[in-house]
Enzyme design. Structure first.
Site, mmCIF file in Angstrom:
data_model
loop_
_atom_site.group_PDB
_atom_site.id
_atom_site.type_symbol
_atom_site.label_atom_id
_atom_site.label_comp_id
_atom_site.label_asym_id
_atom_site.label_seq_id
_atom_site.Cartn_x
_atom_site.Cartn_y
_atom_site.Cartn_z
ATOM 1 N NE ARG A 1 -3.662 0.243 2.485
ATOM 2 C CZ ARG A 1 -4.153 0.787 3.591
ATOM 3 N NH1 ARG A 1 -3.886 0.239 4.757
ATOM 4 N NH2 ARG A 1 -4.887 1.871 3.550
ATOM 5 C CG HIS B 1 3.057 4.809 6.816
ATOM 6 N ND1 HIS B 1 1.915 4.054 6.893
ATOM 7 C CD2 HIS B 1 3.841 4.178 5.911
ATOM 8 C CE1 HIS B 1 2.005 3.022 6.090
ATOM 9 N NE2 HIS B 1 3.159 3.075 5.463
#
Length: 245
Positions: free
Chosen positions: A214, A235
């Site tokens: 991802r 992130h």
């Protein structure tokens, strides 16, 4: 073992969260359960076992990586003494393999078929994501000309093809490259976005070209329907608000 990526890591306190593949609920882990061949870092692919504590929270009991999980065990001291027996057993198995195939029951065949289907379902999202990112899979129903025009005018936001395409998918309600992950609640645990009630924020994957997972890029929306869009490329360590047209 389950698999996922390190979503959050606090080195000062020695804990973090794992973004689980094919599961919307994150898993908490403590440094005492970690057995990795590299230092812990956000975006790191890991494998783990987990269980729920008395508060019904998922906690990892062991966190490892592909290198350790595939590492061969040290040879047993009794190996030399049993080698001959193992070879004899293997030869016997080969002689009886054909007979076994003929005696397989319908129930065994059914179990094998169920196992194949289960594996296919487990990896369905990953396969769909690869096809989606490579342009081999598109929406089931093609938008009309007016819808395409509206989509283009509304989503030329950043000039980045993947980011703008993700915004378009959010505005039209999918289809998403990771159906079990995209559109799930973003909890804002570190408080880097303005405080809002639980469920206000939702997160969506922005595919990273060339990545087999991802990646680290997400769009986080606020409101339902969304009224504010944030982009993170690391992130959830930092965010910038996108100015929508």
């Amino acid at each position: 073992m389950q698999s996922g990526t390190i979503k959050h890591w606090n080195p000062d306190k020695g804990y973090g969260f794992i973004d689980v593949d094919d599961q919307s609920e994150d898993v908490f882990f403590h440094v005492s359960t970690v057995k990795l061949s590299q230092p812990i870092h956000i975006g790191q692919q890991v494998y783990f076992n987990s269980e729920r504590n008395d508060k019904n929270q998922l906690r990892a009991t062991e966190v490892t990586d592909s290198t350790l999980s595939l590492e061969a065990s040290p040879p047993s001291q009794a190996y030399d003494a049993t080698t001959k027996h193992l070879h004899q057993k293997h030869a016997h198995s080969k002689r009886t393999a054909h007979a076994y195939q003929q005696k397989r029951s319908p129930l065994t065949t059914l179990i094998s078929l169920i196992a194949i289907i289960a594996v296919a379902v487990y990896f369905a999202d990953d396969i769909k994501s690869v096809l989606f990112n490579q342009g081999l899979l598109s929406a089931d129903i093609a938008p009309t000309y007016s819808e395409q025009a509206e989509q283009t005018s509304n989503t030329a936001v950043t000039g980045d093809a993947q980011i703008d395409h993700t915004i378009a998918l959010i505005q039209q309600g999918g289809p998403y490259p990771y159906p079990t992950k995209d559109g799930t609640t973003f909890y804002n645990r570190e408080g880097r976005l303005p405080a809002q009630p639980s469920g206000y924020y939702r997160e969506y994957t922005v595919p990273t070209p060339g990545a087999s997972h991802r990646g680290a890029r997400r769009i986080v929306t606020g409101g339902n329907p969304p009224t504010v869009y944030y982009l993170t490329v690391d992130h959830y360590d930092s965010f910038r608000q996108l100015q929508m047209n």
